[in-house]
Design an enzyme around this catalytic site. Structure first.
Site, short mmCIF file in Angstrom:
data_model
loop_
_atom_site.label_atom_id
_atom_site.label_comp_id
_atom_site.label_asym_id
_atom_site.label_seq_id
_atom_site.Cartn_x
_atom_site.Cartn_y
_atom_site.Cartn_z
N HIS A 27 0.87 -1.18 0.00
CA HIS A 27 0.00 0.00 0.00
C HIS A 27 0.90 1.22 0.00
O HIS A 27 1.68 1.41 0.95
CB HIS A 27 -0.89 0.00 1.23
CG HIS A 27 -1.74 -1.23 1.37
ND1 HIS A 27 -3.03 -1.28 0.91
CD2 HIS A 27 -1.47 -2.47 1.87
CE1 HIS A 27 -3.53 -2.49 1.14
NE2 HIS A 27 -2.60 -3.23 1.72
N HIS A 81 -8.10 -8.42 -0.66
CA HIS A 81 -7.67 -8.90 0.65
C HIS A 81 -8.75 -9.86 1.15
O HIS A 81 -9.94 -9.54 1.08
CB HIS A 81 -7.56 -7.77 1.66
CG HIS A 81 -6.35 -6.89 1.51
ND1 HIS A 81 -6.01 -6.28 0.34
CD2 HIS A 81 -5.43 -6.50 2.42
CE1 HIS A 81 -4.91 -5.56 0.53
NE2 HIS A 81 -4.53 -5.67 1.79
N GLU A 138 -7.33 -12.41 6.13
CA GLU A 138 -6.31 -11.82 7.01
C GLU A 138 -6.87 -11.91 8.43
O GLU A 138 -6.47 -12.76 9.20
CB GLU A 138 -6.04 -10.36 6.61
CG GLU A 138 -4.97 -9.67 7.47
CD GLU A 138 -4.83 -8.17 7.18
OE1 GLU A 138 -5.75 -7.56 6.61
OE2 GLU A 138 -3.77 -7.61 7.57
N ASP A 174 2.61 -2.66 4.53
CA ASP A 174 2.75 -1.24 4.92
C ASP A 174 4.10 -1.08 5.62
O ASP A 174 4.16 -0.98 6.86
CB ASP A 174 1.61 -0.85 5.86
CG ASP A 174 0.25 -1.06 5.21
OD1 ASP A 174 -0.14 -0.22 4.39
OD2 ASP A 174 -0.40 -2.09 5.51
N1 HPA Z 1 -5.31 -5.04 5.54
C1 HPA Z 1 -6.39 -4.36 5.19
N2 HPA Z 1 -6.34 -3.11 4.76
C2 HPA Z 1 -5.17 -2.50 4.68
C3 HPA Z 1 -4.01 -3.15 5.04
C4 HPA Z 1 -4.09 -4.49 5.49
O1 HPA Z 1 -3.10 -5.17 5.84
N3 HPA Z 1 -3.00 -2.26 4.85
C5 HPA Z 1 -3.56 -1.12 4.38
N4 HPA Z 1 -4.88 -1.25 4.28
ZN ZN Z 2 -2.66 -5.09 2.64
#
Ligand code: HPA
Ligand code: ZN
Length: 329
Positions: free
Chosen positions: A11, A189, A192, A271
């Site tokens: 990101h 995503h 997670e 990040d």
């Molecule tokens: N997960 C979800 N959203 C995000 C992430 C992440 O790891 N990093 C930046 N936005």
């Molecule tokens: Zn991410």
């Protein structure tokens, strides 16, 4: 020379280092709720995804002009090149900027100015992937795709990020259908903090080609078997997982089991300004914590180029893959 690799889960707003944040705050007359870079770094102790996102969105207030986005991307590309990145597919979060009055054009043109000279300056080929914030509405995502239409020649694909739990992929069916019609590549995503079921839904409902994170697929053996059979790439971010407490410690990261299960896993930084390392640092950390062999590390780099959106430039992919095969540790 570091191992050549592609970074596929990054990101750009998550590369904002405290020093640049303070410099841009000063330039733009923005007041940060921290007096010093040390004080700001103290805030980087996260308990979960949301506690990170709160700081991540707050610091974006310093990004206002196209030049700010250019400076942000330049700083990332320089660091990435030093860690062996040869190809970067870069996420950005337009809604986090348009919501505070910074236009889509400012963001895309600012980033593109850095990306346009990335090959010459840093030896890195690039792609841009626009992410929708899943904790915003589906209508907002559709409006964002609409606002991006003048810039689609610069945008390779769409993704889905931000707070996962309670915001299943299916919420974004319509905008992903429209993205597909526009010829955009699709990633999301999933898995997670959210369940394995979100991974399946991202594949079946959104038609994604890659899963970002996807860690929790390991709770569903049938899904693991499918991901391996269909060669669906997973963009893992090990240091992120530790910092956001998705896993307890790096030594317990399932990456090795995922490799053993035949999954097309890649290693990325997510990040890096917030999670303690860029992509080369992530490779080094998992290699050490999981006692990976040189050949396993080479497989990770090979996967990164196999999973890259380089279908429009197969000779380039072949060159990168050859660099990985001939690399001596
Ligand atoms: N997960 C979800 N959203 C995000 C992430 C992440 O790891 N990093 C930046 N936005
Ligand atoms: Zn991410």
């Amino acid at each position: 020379m570091p191992l050549p690799k592609a970074e596929l889960h990054l990101h750009i707003e998550g590369t904002l280092e405290p020093e640049l944040a303070f410099a841009l705050a000063e330039r733009n007359g923005v007041t940060l709720p921290y007096a010093t870079t040390e004080e700001l770094r103290e805030a980087y102790r996260f308990s979960d995804l949301q506690s990170f996102l709160d700081l991540y969105y707050a610091l974006m207030a310093v990004l206002r002009t196209p030049e700010d986005f250019t400076a942000l991307a330049d700083a990332y590309l320089e660091r990435a090149a030093a860690q062996g990145v040869r190809h970067a597919e870069i996420f950005f979060d337009p809604q986090a900027h348009t919501a505070r009055g910074v236009s889509m054009g400012t963001v895309v043109e600012g980033l593109a100015a850095a990306l346009d000279r990335a090959e010459e300056r840093y030896g890195i080929s690039t792609r841009l992937i626009m992410c929708f914030l899943r904790d915003e509405s589906a209508a907002s995502a559709l409006a964002t795709l609409e606002a991006a239409k003048p810039y689609l020649d610069r945008i390779t694909g769409v993704g889905l990020d931000s707070a996962e739990v309670g915001h299943p992929p299916a919420k974004f069916r319509e905008v992903y259908e429209e993205a597909a019609r526009l010829g955009l590549r699709r990633v999301a995503h999933a898995g997670e903090e959210g369940p394995a079921e979100y991974v399946r839904e991202a594949l079946d409902v959104l038609g994604v080609e890659r899963i970002d994170h996807g860690l929790r697929c390991m709770e569903d053996p049938e899904l693991v078997e499918r991901l391996a059979r269909e060669r669906v790439p997973l963009t893992l971010c090990p240091l992120s997982n530790v910092r956001l407490r998705v896993i307890d410690e790096l030594g317990r990261h399932p990456l090795r089991e995922m490799l053993d299960a035949g999954l097309l896993v890649t290693v990325n930084s997510d990040d890096p300004a917030y999670f303690g390392g860029y992509v080369g640092d992530n490779y080094a950390a998992v290699r050490e914590a999981l006692s990976l062999s040189q050949e396993q590390v080479r497989v990770l780099a090979r996967h990164s180029f196999e999973a890259a959106f380089l279908d429009d430039d197969e000779p380039r992919r072949a060159r990168y893959l050859a660099e990985v095969e001939t690399y001596t540790f």
